[in-house]
Design a protein around this motif. Structure first.
Motif, short mmCIF file in Angstrom:
data_model
loop_
_atom_site.label_atom_id
_atom_site.label_comp_id
_atom_site.label_asym_id
_atom_site.label_seq_id
_atom_site.Cartn_x
_atom_site.Cartn_y
_atom_site.Cartn_z
N GLY A 102 -7.54 12.76 0.97
CA GLY A 102 -8.02 12.19 2.23
C GLY A 102 -8.64 13.22 3.15
N ARG A 149 -5.13 5.97 1.95
CA ARG A 149 -5.61 7.28 1.50
C ARG A 149 -6.24 7.18 0.11
NH1 ARG A 149 -3.84 10.01 -2.25
NH2 ARG A 149 -1.84 8.98 -2.41
N ALA A 167 -10.62 6.28 4.82
CA ALA A 167 -11.00 7.21 5.88
C ALA A 167 -12.41 7.75 5.70
CB ALA A 167 -10.01 8.37 5.94
N LEU A 204 -5.04 10.82 8.68
CA LEU A 204 -6.37 10.37 8.24
C LEU A 204 -7.20 9.97 9.44
CD1 LEU A 204 -4.89 8.37 5.28
CD2 LEU A 204 -6.14 10.51 5.12
#
Lengths: 499, 269
Positions: free
Chosen positions: A151, B61, B66, B103
């Motif tokens: 991420g 995630r 994101a 995130l």
């Protein structure tokens, strides 16, 4: 005309042609001939370069497919593997780690050996690093596509892949250090400064980011701090160091004249070292306000490095004309260095309050990333490869048209990508500045631009095919030529040995 | 001249300066940050996300949400984040104290999600309306399920990928009785065109976790570093208070909102 014609090789490839500005005369008798240096590099550099080119093609292709997913979201939507949120980070990781750093290290190895006028010392660690690094990239790619992406931009590879990359880079660092220590030319050329620092810097920032995000995850936004610090330093410290090292080496080679000023290059080195490491924190991030303020100041001061680099290159290439101006390596590097200068400028402008806030979260920020990661790193390293690979193989490119095709299609691809992302970003910014317009309008307004960007990425990918064709022909010549060349080899070699 | 040692030292020192200034100093400042105590019997802010929402963060995630969605509301200035109703205040470091990974995103291909749990339907990228007076949490959850299954059915013009693989599509038969967890028939009909309950869309565990995470996204607790100004005419967007669940955040008071939805509402039948 091609840079790699034998005439050019002899004229510009001779050791001593470049470091003349700083070379000490007493060292020259030790120096190894360029051909011998190239031969010693072959087994260390060639695998890195070929693997890097393979990842480059795959990465560009995946980035193209990812961009098309935004335009036609309902195609290919039945699998989590092909979702935009996995394809795009995977593609970026391939371009950064698969191609970018690996290509930078390959070029750096060769430059270190050439400028040190010594044999390449660390073939075994280089190969060990190659195995670890590329298995890390492959495993990391599989990890992201399977849903283990972290991420964090540019740190998406899962923990286990990061460990392999770090270990592989360690081996490469050993090979670079051994070659650097064994140099027969003690006076250092600016490129060596940048390369040595680049190796140290990447090891440091990658270890720090891995530590704070994966090994001992820091609390809350400290992870964001580590991620942003790493990303900025990767772009403006490591890639800049390796890329500028190549530019400082190849531009004098291509023009056949020494670098205008070694002192300016060193000034650029120190300003980059101090201010390149200070940016990366956008004002929007949920961080203490002093961090974006420091970033903004460092981004401004980094402009001094850009001015020094620009001055040096303009003075070095000023007035070269005719065949040299059309030199292929020079073309690649002219574009790459311009991209770096624009990227430094863009980083500064995007950290200013008004412009930065207008374009924050828009595609313009992506355009700035493309400028340095594709415009500077990919174009610059390809330019270096075009000079380096024929010398490593000790044979000319079989096809003289394909390098030109590669150059023109790649640069057209980059320009299209840049223009479309900037167009999309401006459309978004214009839509967001008025609180009454629906958010959807910014999506609608940028959709056409995104379609253009997808086409640009695919064009960029296609542009690499001539390079592969050329490599393929070169390999085929090598294999097929074995028997026919045997006669020449037998005829030529003994006389050398006996004499 | 041989400058080798100078370069080694220089590269190390400059990097050390950057590391000390931008990694170590923030760690001293941010690493010591604690949850903020709240008045009125509420847990300190931010409370950790409930288990299923924390699992949903992993789904968020893993799917790379994101890449296109930020969770950063900017302070008022040359932007319209607050005017758009994307938050009551800017997001600050403390909002993410209990999250890992954090995130925050970097690109707004889609709208910001920092306060998606308490956003008014009229402030969505494609506005919509609640059908009932009281079941707002449930309606919002159903909207998320429908939107994940087929974004363009609820938000025409959206370019978000469809996440159909987060759902089980099944046809009830005498051997397989209808699922209690399936989306309501009218929503299924809207998403697929199949009516009469002949076809069912059942959210998988990943979809439930993801929606639970989205329903936990609210960074609206008044903090010392990010006060919330409630003016007379400003309407406080608060989905939770519209339900019959105990309100976590009474409008107009300084009571905290936690990162937790008041009660995890059951998936509608």
């Amino acid at each position: 005309m091609s840079v790699s014609s034998p005439a050019n090789l002899n004229a510009a490839g001779r050791p001593g042609a470049v470091p003349a500005a700083v070379a000490s005369p007493d060292a020259v008798h030790n120096a190894l001939p360029a051909e011998a240096v190239d031969k010693s590099c072959r087994w260390a550099v060639w695998p890195l370069a070929v693997a890097a080119l393979g990842w480059l093609f795959l990465g560009l292709l995946m980035q193209g497919v990812a961009s098309f997913r935004l335009v036609a979201p309902d195609i290919l939507s039945d699998s989590a593997v092909l979702t935009y949120g996995r394809l795009r980070p995977a593609a970026v990781e391939l371009l950064i780690y698969g191609f970018g750093l690996q290509a930078c290290v390959a070029t750096a190895f060769w430059i270190l050996a050439r400028l040190g006028r010594t044999q390449f010392q660390g073939t075994a660690p280089a190969i060990a690093g190659w195995v670890l690094w590329n298995s890390g990239v492959a495993i990391g790619l599989a990890g992201i596509l399977a849903g283990s992406g972290s991420g964090y931009e540019a740190l998406q590879f899962p923990k286990y892949a990061g460990l392999l990359l770090l270990a592989g880079f360690g081996f490469w660092g050993v090979a670079a250090f051994l070659t650097f220590s064994a140099r027969r030319e003690p006076a250092l050329y600016p490129s060596q400064w940048f390369i040595i620092a680049g190796f140290l810097w990447f090891a440091w920032i990658y270890a720090t980011a891995q530590c704070l995000i994966f090994w001992m995850p820091a609390r809350g936004v400290m992870q964001v701090v580590a991620g942003q610090w790493y990303l900025h330093n990767l772009k403006f410290l490591c890639f800049s160091a390796f890329g500028l090292a190549a530019a400082f080496y190849f531009i004098p080679k291509a023009t056949g004249r020494p670098l205008y000023s070694a002192a300016l290059a060193k000034f650029a080195f120190w300003t980059l070292a101090f201010f390149g490491a200070g940016g990366g924190f956008a004002a929007s991030l949920p961080l203490p306000r002093w961090m974006p303020a420091v970033s903004s100041v460092c981004n401004f001061l980094l402009l001094t490095a850009a001015v020094a680099v620009a001055l040096n290159f303009l003075k070095t290439v000023a007035g070269v004309g005719g065949a040299v101006a059309g030199n292929l390596s020079l073309r690649w590097f002219r574009l790459a260095v311009s991209a770096w200068l624009l990227a430094v400028l863009a980083e500064f402008l995007l950290s200013r309050p008004v412009i930065g806030e207008y374009f924050r979260f828009t595609w313009v920020t992506t355009a700035a990333d493309v400028l340095i990661l594709a415009g500077f790193v990919i174009l610059g390293q390809l330019g270096a490869f075009y000079y380096m690979m024929p010398r490593l193989a000790q044979k000319d490119w079989p096809c003289q048209v394909s390098p030109k095709a590669n150059f023109w299609v790649s640069s057209a691809g980059i320009l299209i990508i840049m223009a479309s992302y900037i167009g999309a970003g401006i459309a978004q910014g214009r839509s967001w500045i008025n609180a009454d317009t629906l958010f959807l309008e910014s999506v609608t307004a940028s959709k056409t631009w995104l379609a253009v960007s997808a086409a640009g990425w695919l064009l960029f990918a296609i542009g690499q095919i001539p390079m592969f064709a050329n490599l393929f022909f070169m390999a085929r010549q090598e294999l097929r030529g074995c028997c026919c060349c045997c006669a020449d080899f037998e005829a030529g070699k003994p006389t050398e040995v006996r004499s | 001249m041989n400058h080798g040692p100078l370069i080694f030292l220089g590269a190390l020192v400059t990097m050390a300066i950057s590391w000390c200034g931008l990694i170590f100093t923030p760690q001293l400042q941010l690493g010591r940050m604690e949850q903020a105590p709240m008045k009125l019997l509420a847990p300190a802010y931010p409370a950790g996300r409930p288990g299923i929402a924390a699992q949903g963060r992993e789904v968020y995630r893993a799917l790379g949400c994101a890449e296109c969605h930020t969770q950063q509301v900017r302070p008022s200035g040359d932007n319209t984040d607050l005017e758009r109703g994307w938050g009551l205040r800017r997001t600050v470091a403390r909002d993410f104290l209990t999250d890992s990974p954090v995130l925050v995103g970097r690109l707004r291909v889609g709208p910001d999600l920092a306060n998606i749990a308490i956003r008014e339907p009229k402030q969505f990228a494609v506005p919509w309306q609640y059908k009932t007076q009281s079941n707002h949490v449930e309606e919002l959850e159903l909207w998320h399920y429908a939107h994940l299954y087929n974004p363009r059915a609820v938000s025409p013009g959206s370019i978000m990928p469809a996440y159909r693989y987060l759902f089980e599509e099944r046809t009830p038969s005498p051997k397989r009785p209808p699922s209690l967890d399936a989306l309501p028939p009218e929503i299924t009909a809207r998403l697929t065109g199949v009516k009469n309950g002949a076809f069912e869309i059942v959210p998988r565990r990943e979809a439930r976790a993801l929606v639970a995470y989205l329903m936990s996204l609210r960074a609206d607790a008044p903090l010392f570093e990010a006060p919330v100004q409630i003016t007379a005419d400003a309407k406080v967007p608060n989905a939770a208070s519209a339900t019959n669940a105990p309100a976590a955040n009474a409008s107009g008071t300084n009571a905290p909102a936690t990162n937790v939805p008041a009660t995890p509402a059951p998936i509608s039948k």
